[in-house]
Motif scaffolding. Structure first.
Motif, PDB file in Angstrom:
ATOM      1  N   ILE A  66      -3.402  -2.691  -8.066  1.00  0.00           N
ATOM      2  CA  ILE A  66      -2.835  -1.926  -6.959  1.00  0.00           C
ATOM      3  C   ILE A  66      -1.875  -2.790  -6.155  1.00  0.00           C
ATOM      4  O   ILE A  66      -2.114  -3.981  -5.948  1.00  0.00           O
ATOM      5  N   ALA A  67      -0.795  -2.178  -5.691  1.00  0.00           N
ATOM      6  CA  ALA A  67       0.089  -2.822  -4.717  1.00  0.00           C
ATOM      7  C   ALA A  67       0.434  -1.804  -3.637  1.00  0.00           C
ATOM      8  O   ALA A  67       0.388  -0.588  -3.878  1.00  0.00           O
ATOM      9  N   ILE A  68       0.751  -2.329  -2.470  1.00  0.00           N
ATOM     10  CA  ILE A  68       1.151  -1.477  -1.347  1.00  0.00           C
ATOM     11  C   ILE A  68       2.542  -1.888  -0.898  1.00  0.00           C
ATOM     12  O   ILE A  68       2.818  -3.077  -0.713  1.00  0.00           O
ATOM     13  N   LEU A  69       3.412  -0.910  -0.726  1.00  0.00           N
ATOM     14  CA  LEU A  69       4.711  -1.157  -0.100  1.00  0.00           C
ATOM     15  C   LEU A  69       4.702  -0.447   1.250  1.00  0.00           C
ATOM     16  O   LEU A  69       4.621   0.782   1.305  1.00  0.00           O
ATOM     17  N   ASP A  70       4.724  -1.232   2.293  1.00  0.00           N
ATOM     18  CA  ASP A  70       4.741  -0.684   3.644  1.00  0.00           C
ATOM     19  C   ASP A  70       6.170  -0.216   3.926  1.00  0.00           C
ATOM     20  O   ASP A  70       7.041  -1.010   4.280  1.00  0.00           O
ATOM     21  N   ALA A  71       6.406   1.072   3.720  1.00  0.00           N
ATOM     22  CA  ALA A  71       7.762   1.614   3.861  1.00  0.00           C
ATOM     23  C   ALA A  71       8.091   1.981   5.299  1.00  0.00           C
ATOM     24  O   ALA A  71       9.178   2.481   5.561  1.00  0.00           O
ATOM     25  N   ASP A  72       7.177   1.732   6.197  1.00  0.00           N
ATOM     26  CA  ASP A  72       7.455   1.968   7.615  1.00  0.00           C
ATOM     27  C   ASP A  72       8.090   0.697   8.166  1.00  0.00           C
ATOM     28  O   ASP A  72       7.439  -0.118   8.819  1.00  0.00           O
ATOM     29  N   PHE A  73       9.370   0.508   7.885  1.00  0.00           N
ATOM     30  CA  PHE A  73      10.044  -0.735   8.235  1.00  0.00           C
ATOM     31  C   PHE A  73      10.108  -0.960   9.747  1.00  0.00           C
ATOM     32  O   PHE A  73      10.164  -2.087  10.213  1.00  0.00           O
ATOM     33  N   ASN A  74      10.139   0.130  10.497  1.00  0.00           N
ATOM     34  CA  ASN A  74      10.279  -0.009  11.942  1.00  0.00           C
ATOM     35  C   ASN A  74       8.941  -0.152  12.671  1.00  0.00           C
ATOM     36  O   ASN A  74       8.911  -0.535  13.830  1.00  0.00           O
ATOM     37  N   GLY A  75       7.868   0.169  11.989  1.00  0.00           N
ATOM     38  CA  GLY A  75       6.544   0.022  12.597  1.00  0.00           C
ATOM     39  C   GLY A  75       5.552  -0.478  11.565  1.00  0.00           C
ATOM     40  O   GLY A  75       4.497   0.132  11.348  1.00  0.00           O
ATOM     41  N   PRO A  76       5.860  -1.605  10.921  1.00  0.00           N
ATOM     42  CA  PRO A  76       4.986  -2.061   9.831  1.00  0.00           C
ATOM     43  C   PRO A  76       3.619  -2.509  10.349  1.00  0.00           C
ATOM     44  O   PRO A  76       3.536  -3.195  11.364  1.00  0.00           O
ATOM     45  N   SER A  77       2.576  -2.097   9.663  1.00  0.00           N
ATOM     46  CA  SER A  77       1.228  -2.477  10.099  1.00  0.00           C
ATOM     47  C   SER A  77       0.398  -3.058   8.964  1.00  0.00           C
ATOM     48  O   SER A  77      -0.660  -3.632   9.203  1.00  0.00           O
ATOM     49  N   GLN A  78       0.879  -2.918   7.729  1.00  0.00           N
ATOM     50  CA  GLN A  78       0.063  -3.380   6.599  1.00  0.00           C
ATOM     51  C   GLN A  78      -0.118  -4.896   6.605  1.00  0.00           C
ATOM     52  O   GLN A  78      -1.159  -5.393   6.157  1.00  0.00           O
ATOM     53  N   ALA A  79       0.881  -5.641   7.087  1.00  0.00           N
ATOM     54  CA  ALA A  79       0.758  -7.105   7.055  1.00  0.00           C
ATOM     55  C   ALA A  79      -0.455  -7.559   7.846  1.00  0.00           C
ATOM     56  O   ALA A  79      -1.256  -8.373   7.388  1.00  0.00           O
ATOM     57  N   ARG A  80      -0.602  -7.013   9.048  1.00  0.00           N
ATOM     58  CA  ARG A  80      -1.751  -7.401   9.875  1.00  0.00           C
ATOM     59  C   ARG A  80      -3.052  -6.909   9.230  1.00  0.00           C
ATOM     60  O   ARG A  80      -4.028  -7.661   9.113  1.00  0.00           O
ATOM     61  N   MET A  81      -3.062  -5.643   8.842  1.00  0.00           N
ATOM     62  CA  MET A  81      -4.324  -5.074   8.353  1.00  0.00           C
ATOM     63  C   MET A  81      -4.777  -5.709   7.045  1.00  0.00           C
ATOM     64  O   MET A  81      -5.972  -5.813   6.777  1.00  0.00           O
ATOM     65  N   ALA A  82      -3.798  -6.114   6.208  1.00  0.00           N
ATOM     66  CA  ALA A  82      -4.146  -6.715   4.917  1.00  0.00           C
ATOM     67  C   ALA A  82      -4.295  -8.232   5.012  1.00  0.00           C
ATOM     68  O   ALA A  82      -4.628  -8.878   4.034  1.00  0.00           O
ATOM     69  N   GLY A  83      -4.030  -8.772   6.195  1.00  0.00           N
ATOM     70  CA  GLY A  83      -4.183 -10.217   6.375  1.00  0.00           C
ATOM     71  C   GLY A  83      -3.077 -11.034   5.736  1.00  0.00           C
ATOM     72  O   GLY A  83      -3.308 -12.153   5.307  1.00  0.00           O
ATOM     73  N   VAL A  84      -1.841 -10.477   5.669  1.00  0.00           N
ATOM     74  CA  VAL A  84      -0.731 -11.233   5.080  1.00  0.00           C
ATOM     75  C   VAL A  84       0.400 -11.462   6.092  1.00  0.00           C
ATOM     76  O   VAL A  84       1.554 -11.640   5.714  1.00  0.00           O
ATOM     77  N   GLN A  85       0.046 -11.486   7.367  1.00  0.00           N
ATOM     78  CA  GLN A  85       1.055 -11.852   8.365  1.00  0.00           C
ATOM     79  C   GLN A  85       1.450 -13.306   8.146  1.00  0.00           C
ATOM     80  O   GLN A  85       0.594 -14.162   7.922  1.00  0.00           O
ATOM     81  N   VAL A 107       0.898  -6.942  -1.449  1.00  0.00           N
ATOM     82  CA  VAL A 107       1.353  -6.201  -0.263  1.00  0.00           C
ATOM     83  C   VAL A 107       2.748  -6.662   0.134  1.00  0.00           C
ATOM     84  O   VAL A 107       2.971  -7.851   0.369  1.00  0.00           O
ATOM     85  N   PHE A 108       3.679  -5.718   0.212  1.00  0.00           N
ATOM     86  CA  PHE A 108       4.953  -6.015   0.866  1.00  0.00           C
ATOM     87  C   PHE A 108       4.954  -5.289   2.199  1.00  0.00           C
ATOM     88  O   PHE A 108       4.795  -4.061   2.252  1.00  0.00           O
ATOM     89  N   SER A 109       5.176  -6.039   3.252  1.00  0.00           N
ATOM     90  CA  SER A 109       5.301  -5.445   4.580  1.00  0.00           C
ATOM     91  C   SER A 109       6.299  -6.271   5.371  1.00  0.00           C
ATOM     92  O   SER A 109       6.248  -7.503   5.348  1.00  0.00           O
ATOM     93  N   MET A 110       7.193  -5.596   6.067  1.00  0.00           N
ATOM     94  CA  MET A 110       8.123  -6.326   6.929  1.00  0.00           C
ATOM     95  C   MET A 110       7.360  -7.101   7.999  1.00  0.00           C
ATOM     96  O   MET A 110       7.873  -8.067   8.563  1.00  0.00           O
ATOM     97  N   GLY A 111       6.138  -6.677   8.264  1.00  0.00           N
ATOM     98  CA  GLY A 111       5.312  -7.383   9.234  1.00  0.00           C
ATOM     99  C   GLY A 111       4.948  -8.785   8.799  1.00  0.00           C
ATOM    100  O   GLY A 111       4.494  -9.590   9.619  1.00  0.00           O
ATOM    101  N   SER A 112       5.146  -9.114   7.525  1.00  0.00           N
ATOM    102  CA  SER A 112       4.883 -10.479   7.065  1.00  0.00           C
ATOM    103  C   SER A 112       5.923 -11.447   7.590  1.00  0.00           C
ATOM    104  O   SER A 112       5.652 -12.628   7.755  1.00  0.00           O
TER     105      SER A 112
END
Lengths: 305, 151
Positions: A66-85, A107-112
């Motif tokens: 499984i992979a996740i692409l956090d497509a909410d570029f303006n409000g990314p939250s996956q980085a924090r929740m997945a622990g990849v900040q 996980v790809f998240s702009m939050g990283s």
């Protein structure tokens, strides 16, 4: 006098050529992905990101890649929740490696890479006026991410979509070349307002040949740990908008789950609680639905469990 | 976009793309038959419309130019290199006390990182190199970073 279509080529601008090249790179990057599952709603704040992450975890626990692409570029939250900040993006010979959560989900998240105190910004030649070009630029960004990172062999690539019914449809258009591998699941909460917005998303997606697997009702009550019971959060009326798609399950709110999200600790082993069992049930429903829709695939998802 | 030399009824060829100036690109076309030249001068909206597609107007960049871009993009705006000449050097991160060198091969790999996250990728890898006692980023360091982070 010659017309546009009488002239071969594009006069040297290479714009069409570059767009075609990028589409080809995206197709190459996603060649090993069996299912592209977009988790949307139309309504903000209903728990799309939370459900995306924890359903991904439940699918991962079944042995799926499984992979996740956090497509909410303006409000990314996956980085924090997945622990990849603060995760590094390390380039390989051809592509860039994806950060991984502790349970192995890529996980790809702009939050990283963009601190929470910073808004995503694009330089503009047009002196602001971002309403005229911002969406185009964000989809170009999405294309660059899909083309540049190592998605590799995946069973499911989950897209955590931004809110907005129109955005959901724009993602459907963007992912159109990858049908029939593309599916949507919508998230709502029991409130009439939220269901009304999600009903609009269903209607908008129904205008095209989009595969909508169903919806998940999040926050369908809250789990009280003191009395070990699920209690109602919303008054549910008989007149609430009907959603003309299957319900894949209901998930109660659990403050413990929210705490895990804030701390970036994934529920790799779902505890034996109502919310854990609910997430597990929804994940199984998703899996069964995806599998039934892909019976012609060479490899059954069941074999990966 | 295509341009036609009406007297010759011949498609004109793109010759040069001038760097943006106050949001305007200068794109020169010439007629291969009569040599007549025209310049298309874009307004800021037209420049932005193209930039938003994630493409650059004109001839493909050479490997050397692409590598030079990768080396100079440590701190630019997202997509700043999509149209030649729009790179922004004003947002470069604060310099580290000890500079880290990049080998040509490592720079070439860095060019695989999308423009908008390249500065952060560069800074993070340099930090990893320093933490591991190296003042040079080569392919071994990149591979070590991938392994260290379980990628």
């Amino acid at each position: 006098m010659k017309g546009y279509h009488d002239i071969v080529g594009d006069g040297g601008s290479r714009i069409l050529e570059q767009v075609a090249e990028q589409r080809s790179r995206i197709a190459d990057g996603l060649a090993g992905v069996r299912h592209l599952l977009a988790v949307g709603s139309g309504k903000g704040g209903v728990g799309k990101s939370t459900l995306t992450l924890h359903l991904a975890g439940a699918l991962r626990a079944r042995g799926l890649r499984i992979a996740i692409l956090d497509a909410d570029f303006n409000g990314p939250s996956q980085a924090r929740m997945a622990g990849v900040q603060g995760a590094l993006f390390v380039p390989g010979a051809h592509k860039v490696a994806l950060p991984r959560a502790s349970n192995g989900i890529a996980v790809f998240s702009m939050g990283s890479v963009i601190p929470e105190s910073t808004a995503l910004d694009f330089e503009s030649a047009a002196s602001g006026e971002s309403h005229t070009w911002r969406a185009t630029r964000e989809f170009a960004l999405l294309g660059e991410i899909l083309a540049s990172f190592e998605w590799g062999a995946l069973d499911v690539l989950m897209f955590d979509l931004p809110p907005g019914a129109e955005r959901t449809v724009q993602y459907a258009d963007f992912l159109d070349p990858f049908k029939p591998r593309v599916s949507f699941v919508l998230v709502t909460i029991p409130s009439e307002v939220a269901r009304g917005v999600v009903a609009r998303s269903v209607a908008a997606l129904s205008k095209g040949p989009n595969r909508v697997l169903g919806y998940v009702e999040n926050m369908s009550g809250y789990y009280c740990r003191d009395c070990n019971a699920v209690k109602p959060l919303f008054n549910v009326s008989q007149g609430r908008p009907a959603l003309q798609i299957p319900c894949l399950g209901t998930v109660p709110f659990d403050p413990e789950l929210a705490r895990h999200c804030d701390q970036g600790v994934p529920f790799t082993e779902l505890p034996d609680t109502p919310v854990g069992r609910a997430l597990d049930h929804v994940a199984q429903q998703l899996l069964d639905t995806l599998e039934s829709r892909s019976h012609s695939d060479e490899v059954s998802l069941r074999t990966l469990r | 976009m295509k341009f036609l030399c009406v007297p010759c009824d011949s498609p004109m060829k793109l010759q040069t793309v001038g760097p943006p100036e106050r949001g305007s690109l200068s794109i020169v076309y010439s007629c291969p038959e009569c040599g007549y030249e025209i310049a298309m001068l874009t307004n800021a909206y037209e420049t932005q419309a193209v930039q938003s597609l994630g493409v650059r107007i004109g001839p493909e960049k050479s490997v050397a130019e692409a590598s030079a871009d990768a080396g100079s993009a440590a701190g630019g705006c997202p997509f700043s290199a999509m149209i030649p000449g729009t790179q922004d050097s004003q947002r470069r991160e604060a310099p580290d006390p000890v500079p880290v060198r990049w080998t040509a091969a490592a720079e070439a790999r860095l060019a695989n990182v999308p423009e908008f996250v390249r500065p952060m990728a560069r800074a993070g890898i340099e930090r990893f190199a320093r933490d591991n006692g190296s003042l040079e980023v080569d392919e071994k360091i990149l591979d070590a970073a991938r392994e260290f982070f379980g990628m």
